[in-house]
Design an enzyme around this catalytic site. Structure first.
Site, PDB file in Angstrom:
ATOM      1  N   TRP A   1      -8.379 -10.144   0.009  1.00 43.35           N
ATOM      2  CA  TRP A   1      -9.482 -10.855   0.626  1.00 43.35           C
ATOM      3  C   TRP A   1     -10.871 -10.555   0.209  1.00 43.35           C
ATOM      4  CZ3 TRP A   1     -12.690  -7.469   2.903  1.00 43.35           C
ATOM      5  CH2 TRP A   1     -11.986  -6.356   3.479  1.00 43.35           C
ATOM      6  N   ASN A   2     -10.995  -9.523  -0.307  1.00 48.55           N
ATOM      7  CA  ASN A   2     -12.485  -8.838  -0.477  1.00 48.55           C
ATOM      8  C   ASN A   2     -13.173  -9.594  -1.511  1.00 48.55           C
ATOM      9  OD1 ASN A   2     -11.114  -7.640  -2.394  1.00 48.55           O
ATOM     10  ND2 ASN A   2     -12.368  -5.642  -2.446  1.00 48.55           N
TER      11      ASN A   2
ATOM     12  N   GLY B   1      -4.843  -4.348  -3.903  1.00 52.03           N
ATOM     13  CA  GLY B   1      -4.972  -3.876  -2.523  1.00 52.03           C
ATOM     14  C   GLY B   1      -4.967  -2.439  -2.179  1.00 52.03           C
ATOM     15  N   SER B   2      -4.504  -2.241  -1.029  1.00 51.50           N
ATOM     16  CA  SER B   2      -4.499  -0.811  -0.723  1.00 51.50           C
ATOM     17  C   SER B   2      -3.533   0.093  -1.309  1.00 51.50           C
ATOM     18  CB  SER B   2      -4.135  -0.890   0.992  1.00 51.50           C
ATOM     19  OG  SER B   2      -2.890  -1.202   1.294  1.00 51.50           O
TER      20      SER B   2
ATOM     21  N   CYS C   1     -13.958  -2.410  -3.865  1.00 54.10           N
ATOM     22  CA  CYS C   1     -12.918  -1.189  -4.208  1.00 54.10           C
ATOM     23  C   CYS C   1     -13.818  -0.266  -5.246  1.00 54.10           C
ATOM     24  CB  CYS C   1     -11.902  -1.683  -5.050  1.00 54.10           C
ATOM     25  SG  CYS C   1     -12.282  -2.702  -6.596  1.00 54.10           S
TER      26      CYS C   1
ATOM     27  N   LYS D   1       0.392 -14.911  -4.211  1.00 53.95           N
ATOM     28  CA  LYS D   1       0.150 -15.006  -2.918  1.00 53.95           C
ATOM     29  C   LYS D   1      -1.154 -14.340  -2.595  1.00 53.95           C
ATOM     30  CE  LYS D   1       0.861 -12.038   0.324  1.00 53.95           C
ATOM     31  NZ  LYS D   1      -0.680 -12.491   1.068  1.00 53.95           N
ATOM     32  N   PRO D   2      -2.044 -15.377  -2.501  1.00 51.15           N
ATOM     33  CA  PRO D   2      -3.649 -14.729  -1.917  1.00 51.15           C
ATOM     34  C   PRO D   2      -3.591 -14.382  -0.513  1.00 51.15           C
ATOM     35  CG  PRO D   2      -3.708 -17.012  -2.611  1.00 51.15           C
ATOM     36  CD  PRO D   2      -2.148 -16.824  -2.317  1.00 51.15           C
ATOM     37  N   ASP D   3      -4.358 -13.398  -0.289  1.00 48.81           N
ATOM     38  CA  ASP D   3      -4.376 -12.911   1.231  1.00 48.81           C
ATOM     39  C   ASP D   3      -4.833 -13.941   2.322  1.00 48.81           C
ATOM     40  OD1 ASP D   3      -5.019 -10.055   2.677  1.00 48.81           O
ATOM     41  OD2 ASP D   3      -6.192 -11.754   3.799  1.00 48.81           O
TER      42      ASP D   3
ATOM     43  N   GLU E   1      -3.891  -2.139  -8.778  1.00 55.68           N
ATOM     44  CA  GLU E   1      -5.466  -1.948  -8.568  1.00 55.68           C
ATOM     45  C   GLU E   1      -5.731  -1.500  -7.014  1.00 55.68           C
ATOM     46  OE1 GLU E   1      -7.417  -2.021 -11.077  1.00 55.68           O
ATOM     47  OE2 GLU E   1      -6.055  -3.000 -12.543  1.00 55.68           O
ATOM     48  N   LEU E   2      -5.854  -0.361  -6.870  1.00 51.71           N
ATOM     49  CA  LEU E   2      -5.760   0.105  -5.589  1.00 51.71           C
ATOM     50  C   LEU E   2      -6.987   0.668  -4.988  1.00 51.71           C
ATOM     51  CD1 LEU E   2      -2.323   1.776  -5.891  1.00 51.71           C
ATOM     52  CD2 LEU E   2      -2.752  -0.522  -5.269  1.00 51.71           C
TER      53      LEU E   2
ATOM     54  N   GLU F   1     -10.834   6.322   2.684  1.00 46.94           N
ATOM     55  CA  GLU F   1     -11.449   5.124   2.247  1.00 46.94           C
ATOM     56  C   GLU F   1     -12.033   4.521   3.508  1.00 46.94           C
ATOM     57  OE1 GLU F   1      -9.459   1.708   0.361  1.00 46.94           O
ATOM     58  OE2 GLU F   1     -11.102   1.533  -1.022  1.00 46.94           O
TER      59      GLU F   1
HETATM   60  P1  NAD Z   1      -3.608  -4.771   1.712  1.00 52.44           P
HETATM   61  O1  NAD Z   1      -2.645  -3.883   0.830  1.00 52.44           O
HETATM   62  O2  NAD Z   1      -3.377  -4.810   3.239  1.00 52.44           O
HETATM   63  O3  NAD Z   1      -3.150  -6.230   1.174  1.00 52.44           O
HETATM   64  C1  NAD Z   1      -3.583  -6.892  -0.314  1.00 52.44           C
HETATM   65  C2  NAD Z   1      -2.184  -8.050  -0.471  1.00 52.44           C
HETATM   66  O4  NAD Z   1      -1.358  -7.573  -0.277  1.00 52.44           O
HETATM   67  C3  NAD Z   1      -2.568  -9.196   0.632  1.00 52.44           C
HETATM   68  O5  NAD Z   1      -2.152 -10.298   0.059  1.00 52.44           O
HETATM   69  C4  NAD Z   1      -1.280  -8.651   1.614  1.00 52.44           C
HETATM   70  O6  NAD Z   1      -0.952  -9.940   2.237  1.00 52.44           O
HETATM   71  C5  NAD Z   1      -0.219  -8.365   0.954  1.00 52.44           C
HETATM   72  N1  NAD Z   1       0.612  -7.414   1.298  1.00 52.44           N
HETATM   73  C6  NAD Z   1       0.540  -6.570   2.306  1.00 52.44           C
HETATM   74  N2  NAD Z   1       1.779  -5.850   2.768  1.00 52.44           N
HETATM   75  C7  NAD Z   1       2.406  -6.319   1.874  1.00 52.44           C
HETATM   76  C8  NAD Z   1       3.797  -6.121   1.364  1.00 52.44           C
HETATM   77  N3  NAD Z   1       4.479  -5.045   2.180  1.00 52.44           N
HETATM   78  N4  NAD Z   1       4.560  -6.579   0.272  1.00 52.44           N
HETATM   79  C9  NAD Z   1       3.757  -7.210  -0.511  1.00 52.44           C
HETATM   80  N5  NAD Z   1       2.476  -7.747  -0.187  1.00 52.44           N
HETATM   81  C10 NAD Z   1       1.723  -7.169   0.933  1.00 52.44           C
HETATM   82  O7  NAD Z   1      -5.215  -4.524   1.305  1.00 52.44           O
HETATM   83  P2  NAD Z   1      -6.375  -5.200   1.918  1.00 52.44           P
HETATM   84  O8  NAD Z   1      -6.726  -4.449   3.048  1.00 52.44           O
HETATM   85  O9  NAD Z   1      -6.268  -6.497   1.968  1.00 52.44           O
HETATM   86  O10 NAD Z   1      -7.370  -4.920   0.830  1.00 52.44           O
HETATM   87  C11 NAD Z   1      -8.255  -3.835   0.763  1.00 52.44           C
HETATM   88  C12 NAD Z   1      -7.723  -2.775  -0.191  1.00 52.44           C
HETATM   89  O11 NAD Z   1      -7.719  -3.298  -1.730  1.00 52.44           O
HETATM   90  C13 NAD Z   1      -8.667  -1.505  -0.348  1.00 52.44           C
HETATM   91  O12 NAD Z   1      -8.140  -0.410  -0.137  1.00 52.44           O
HETATM   92  C14 NAD Z   1      -9.305  -1.770  -1.646  1.00 52.44           C
HETATM   93  O13 NAD Z   1      -9.827  -0.748  -2.116  1.00 52.44           O
HETATM   94  C15 NAD Z   1      -8.182  -2.471  -2.434  1.00 52.44           C
HETATM   95  N6  NAD Z   1      -8.752  -3.198  -3.409  1.00 52.44           N
HETATM   96  C16 NAD Z   1      -8.715  -2.636  -4.967  1.00 52.44           C
HETATM   97  C17 NAD Z   1      -9.206  -3.369  -5.972  1.00 52.44           C
HETATM   98  C18 NAD Z   1      -8.999  -2.922  -7.285  1.00 52.44           C
HETATM   99  O14 NAD Z   1      -9.455  -3.533  -8.140  1.00 52.44           O
HETATM  100  N7  NAD Z   1      -8.756  -1.596  -7.528  1.00 52.44           N
HETATM  101  C19 NAD Z   1      -9.866  -4.422  -5.862  1.00 52.44           C
HETATM  102  C20 NAD Z   1     -10.143  -5.101  -4.420  1.00 52.44           C
HETATM  103  C21 NAD Z   1      -9.260  -4.376  -3.407  1.00 52.44           C
END
Ligand code: NAD
Length: 542
Positions: A182-183, A257-258, A313, A206-208, A279-280, A411
């Protein structure tokens, strides 16, 4: 609140597909039209009859109610995508690149509409939303202009000159699954998908859940740019259920994501033996060397730390400053931070916007409270500002952070930085490299060569010298991604598109087979081969 018009999004009427009671009918607040929102949500593959609210961190009330997808809907999205991919793969690279260039122009033309929607969904500052538009335009242009360089068939040296002709093809993987956060609702919805399409793939994304509308508007722009609509399938719903269904069907998964979710995705891909890029998260270090231009570094630090309210991130959460300039730097950084304008607004004058949600506010507050309770000093900030917006949190600089505090190594993903003094560059590098992450770093010095030399010693996928993150992130030819627990694979640059291809080698044997000729014995053939190998080596052949 906004003075900006929404192109194609007339004011008045009501929004969303949810109930029209006063609690949900938020038309006046958001100025979006119900038919506009319906034209976006129509893009979701959904037969469940269920909807989920998309909240706004600016207005609190739901922006819209968005249809939800079931695992069966995800399967339907994949079969539609597979059909579309078969004909898309037969189109020319030039045609695909031309669609990217049309998208480039559409993004710039429709930026006000895009930015307004990003702001309603995320609460970020307008300048941060504009950067999403700019990053996507750069991405579209880079991949369009370099398409042939990455994707054309390449002739390589064959086993024997003349006799063996060898070439390498780049074959699309098929249907790429994208799971985005979502960020950065706009750029994360498209930037990884554009090279996938260019390489001849289809996408199921699947967007957030918090930023669905922006992702849907992005999908609509793809249609308008001339990509076949079936090529880009959008599904919606909870991560584990709908994201999990993507992982179980995609030919390649691109996840942002995370780190915790990234591990789950990687396990799912490992079971199916399909590739993924992840990309975490990060705990990014910024180093201010003793010869840095202190004022410039302090200005850079405000962007490095507080862009997108730290929900970025590649933003900096650890600041290491040389002893010799520490006091001057801290004074300059604190006073520049205190001069920042905050708020949840559509106005260009806001330097730092809102956090996206109560969950983010809680996480940020918990890190600051934990640090303060264990003895950290708040040099500035540290407070929730509900007077400026429900989830606005002040830009916060902490001193005296120690290893027992949560914000030391975890983080925060918010506008909070810990500042530390260092005495030697070796010590600074060692501390910067401490911890499991390795996403982005920033080094400030008047000596560019010295900065670049130091960069090589930092275990991060990107390092910016005299800039926060924008220099690497905006250099599309340079791959971007993380080392260690910050990820696998890279977006941008050649790797950003080649990850979506299978490498296929085709060798054509001519004139003579790779076997004994005309009744020659195996032993004689081996001797002839040995002579040939020696000659080729003498000739310096690869
Ligand atoms: P998140 O991992 O909770 O969610 C990211 C996405 O994954 C969402 O669309 C969510 O619905 C989906 N998701 C959640 N659980 C899942 C599962 N079990 N299986 C499949 N999909 C699932 O992360 P967040 O809190 O929404 O985003 C923030 C994190 O993303 C931070 O840690 C940040 O550093 C990281 N991030 C990294 C980058 C990069 O390029 N490295 C860019 C943006 C954000």
């Amino acid at each position: 609140m906004s003075e900006h018009s929404h192109t194609g999004a007339p004011s008045g009427g009501s929004i969303g597909d949810g109930p029209a009671d006063p609690e949900h009918d938020t038309t006046a607040a958001y100025g979006l039209d119900r038919s506009y929102v319906s034209s976006l949500t129509r893009r979701i593959v959904s037969t469940t009859g269920e909807t989920a609210a998309v909240a706004s961190p600016i207005g609190r009330r739901p922006l819209a109610h968005v249809p939800q997808s079931s695992p069966a809907d995800v399967a339907e999205a994949f079969s539609r995508a597979r059909r579309a991919q078969a004909s898309w793969a037969a189109t020319s690279v030039d045609d695909r690149a031309a669609a990217l260039l049309r998208l480039h122009d559409l993004l710039l033309d429709r930026q006000e509409e895009l930015i307004d929607l990003v702001l309603w969904e995320s609460g970020k500052a307008r300048k941060d939303a504009y950067l999403e538009v700019a990053h996507l335009a750069l991405t579209a242009r880079y991949y369009a202009r370099t398409a042939h360089q990455h994707l054309d068939t390449v002739r390589v040296g064959g086993m024997f000159p003349v006799l063996t002709r060898a070439e390498v093809n780049r074959v699309p993987k098929g249907v790429v699954g994208i799971i985005s956060p979502w960020n950065y609702p706009l750029t994360m919805a498209l930037c990884d998908g554009l090279p996938a399409l260019l390489a001849g793939n289809a996408v199921v994304i699947k967007p957030d859940a918090q930023t669905m509308l922006t992702a849907l508007l992005a999908a609509q722009l793809l249609d308008e740019a001339g990509f076949p609509p079936e090529l880009w399938q959008v599904v919606a719903g909870p991560g584990p259920e709908v994201g999990g269904a993507i992982v179980s069907q995609a030919d390649y998964v691109c996840f942002t994501g995370s780190t915790a979710t990234g591990r789950t995705i990687a396990r799912g891909c490992a079971d199916r033996l399909v590739g993924c890029s992840l990309e975490l998260g990060g705990k990014n270090p910024m180093l201010v060397l003793r010869d840095a231009d202190v004022q410039r570094a302090a200005e850079g630090a405000t962007r490095a730390v507080f862009s997108n309210a730290g929900q970025l991130c590649v933003s900096m959460e650890r600041l290491f400053v040389a002893d010799q300039v520490y006091d001057r730097f801290v004074d300059a950084f604190v006073s520049r931070t205190e001069a920042m304008t905050l708020g949840a607004s559509h106005d260009w004058s806001v330097d730092m916007g809102s956090l996206i949600s109560q969950a983010q506010l809680d996480a940020v507050t918990a890190h600051v409270e934990d640090a303060v309770a264990k003895g950290a000093h708040v040099l500035t900030g540290g407070r929730h500002r509900p007077d400026l917006g429900p989830y606005v949190f002040e830009p916060t600089i902490l001193e005296g952070v120690t290893a027992d505090m949560e914000c030391f190594g975890l983080e925060t993903f918010g506008p909070v930085v810990s500042i530390y003094r260092f005495h030697s560059e070796d010590e600074a590098v060692e501390r910067a490299n401490h911890g499991p992450y390795g996403l982005n770093a920033s080094v400030w010095t008047r000596d560019g060569a010295r900065g670049r030399a130091l960069a090589r010693r930092i275990r991060c996928g990107t390092v910016n010298v005299n800039e926060a993150y924008g220099a690497t992130f905006g250099s599309l030819a340079a791959p971007m991604g993380g080392m260690g627990e910050s990820g696998l694979g890279r977006r941008q640059g050649p790797e950003g598109v080649l990850r979506y291809t299978e490498t296929q080698s085709v060798a054509t044997q001519r004139l003579a087979p790779i076997s004994p000729l005309l009744g020659m014995s195996e032993e004689t053939h081996a001797k002839v081969m040995t002579v040939a190998l020696r000659v080729l080596n003498k000739l310096g052949r690869a």
